[in-house]
Design an enzyme around this catalytic site. Structure first.
Site, PDB file in Angstrom:
ATOM      1  CB  ILE A  32      -0.937   0.012   1.223  1.00  0.00           C
ATOM      2  CG1 ILE A  32      -1.735  -1.307   1.290  1.00  0.00           C
ATOM      3  CG2 ILE A  32      -1.855   1.211   1.164  1.00  0.00           C
ATOM      4  CD1 ILE A  32      -2.606  -1.574   0.076  1.00  0.00           C
ATOM      5  CD  GLU A  33       4.572   1.629  -3.143  1.00  0.00           C
ATOM      6  OE1 GLU A  33       4.951   2.633  -3.764  1.00  0.00           O
ATOM      7  OE2 GLU A  33       5.069   0.491  -3.317  1.00  0.00           O
ATOM      8  N   GLY A  34      -0.389   4.533  -0.845  1.00  0.00           N
ATOM      9  CA  GLY A  34      -1.210   5.733  -0.907  1.00  0.00           C
ATOM     10  C   GLY A  34      -2.566   5.481  -0.278  1.00  0.00           C
TER      11      GLY A  34
END
Length: 422
Positions: A167-169
């Site tokens: 998860i990067e946002g």
């Protein structure tokens, strides 16, 4: 009656079958390598011979233990089903035409490897409105990819071995409810299932840090690249922070047996910064393995890059197999306050907060100097995600969240000042 030669052949087959070891999450010699995005092909469009191959191609030997398939990039797409993007392995799809991958996945699993689906990615659209929606989505993932049943099975008969959260946002709303409901389904399954995450190395991770503290992951593939705390700063105790993640594993994680992997780029073109030579990485791997009991192995991005880079994965596996056992864990006290607090000792900096979100619009400043070796300069027009490191005006800056064209130190507050470059 079997002839002598035939009997010898049968005995050989039995030996081969017996020597295929089942995956062991408790090992500190595991190698996880992402597959699905054809990272090499993305930066080398003309050298098609080195592009990503079918997943079974990478399972012909005992080097790689885990394959997270990248990525399930949208939680809710057509008909409220997720979508997956596998680059050249399959056209972008709403889960209708990837069943041809089943035999390759099953080949890898038969070889003693585990294959998971990674949710998210740098450009992913993922998140939940509330806990109820999140818990219901666990059934969707279970039915589509794992031990459940559905008229739509994107990988056909293949039953994956778990999920990975890259998860990067976005928001963490509902993540714990989703993972808890999924774990309950997994616990009732007919085989072991695993849940991993891929946080970036600045601690705590901006987009999954709170979830890491509240749910018991089996392993975390910490991305020690594209950041000031990357592999190129291994010898800088003010930057390299595996000790912080080891401390998190022993004192914060709900799973006291969670494994922490060193995430690394498999070649210089696989990431903006953080790549190190095989000899340098061998030193880092074996030193970390000997010092920290939470060490679980190495994660590489990605398979195409590793194979094109003279089988970088082989040198990594050799380092893992040649390492030493770790001592019993030592406990470091973490001080948690309502705002980011940094405690400096003779070990790497430990930074903790009571939440992974940063509400202040003003830049956060860390005093002192820090090595900026291998960290690229900030560029206008480049999209950065939370945790990305850049240099600007003589300082090292870390993105708090997604940012594009907002200058470090500017009014937007997108960047935290991590110190003056030495």
């Amino acid at each position: 009656m079997l002839s002598k030669s035939t009997l010898t052949y049968v005995q050989f087959l039995c030996f081969v079958t017996r020597t295929i070891a089942a995956f062991d999450m408790s090992s500190n010699q595991n190698l996880a390598v992402y597959w699905g995005q054809n990272s090499y092909g993305a930066v080398n469009p003309d050298n098609t011979a080195e592009w990503q191959q079918p997943i079974s191609y990478y399972c012909d030997d005992t080097i790689i233990d885990t394959f997270p398939i990248a990525f399930l990039d949208e939680f809710y797409s057509t008909d409220n089903l997720p979508s997956i993007d596998l680059a050249n392995a399959s056209s972008r799809t709403n889960l209708l035409n990837c069943s041809f991958l089943a035999s390759g996945i099953e080949t890898c699993q038969a070889a003693g490897k585990i294959v998971t689906i990674s949710l998210g990615g740098a450009t992913g659209s993922n998140g939940f409105a509330n806990d109820t929606e999140a818990a219901a989505y666990a059934q969707t993932i279970w039915d589509l990819f794992l031990g459940g049943s559905s008229s739509t099975r994107p990988f056909g008969s293949a039953i994956l071995d778990g999920i990975d959260m890259d998860i990067e946002g976005g928001s963490q709303t509902g993540f714990v409810s989703f993972l808890s409901a999924l774990r309950t389904l997994m616990d009732g399954g007919s085989k072991p299932y695993y849940i991993t995450a891929a946080p970036q190395c600045p601690y705590p991770d901006a987009y999954i840090g709170t979830t890491l503290n509240e749910f018991g992951f089996d392993a975390v593939y910490v991305q020690f690249y594209n950041n000031y705390c990357g592999l190129t700063n291994y010898n800088n105790p003010n930057a390299w922070d595996f000790a912080t993640w080891d401390n998190w594993a022993h004192t914060v994680s709900p799973n006291p047996n969670v494994k922490v992997y060193i995430g690394a780029p498999a070649s210089s073109s696989a990431a903006g910064s953080g790549y190190v030579s095989p000899s340098t990485f061998t030193t880092i791997i074996q030193g970390t393995m000997a010092e920290y009991s939470s060490f679980g192995g190495v994660m590489l991005w990605d398979a195409s890059q590793a194979y094109a880079n003279d089988r970088y994965d082989i040198s990594v596996k050799d380092a893992l197999l040649g390492g030493t056992s770790s001592p019993p864990p030592t406990t470091t006290t973490i001080t948690t306050t309502a705002t980011p607090t940094t405690t400096t000792t003779t070990s790497p900096i430990t930074t903790t907060t009571s939440t992974s979100t940063i509400s202040s619009p003003s830049p956060t400043t860390t005093s002192g100097t820090i090595s900026c070796a291998g960290v690229a300069a900030w560029q206008s027009g480049v999209a950065y995600v939370g945790g990305d490191g850049v240099t600007y005006d003589g300082d090292l800056w870390t993105a708090k969240w997604w940012s594009e064209s907002d200058v470090p130190g500017g009014a937007s507050g997108d960047w935290a000042n991590s110190g003056v470059c030495a």
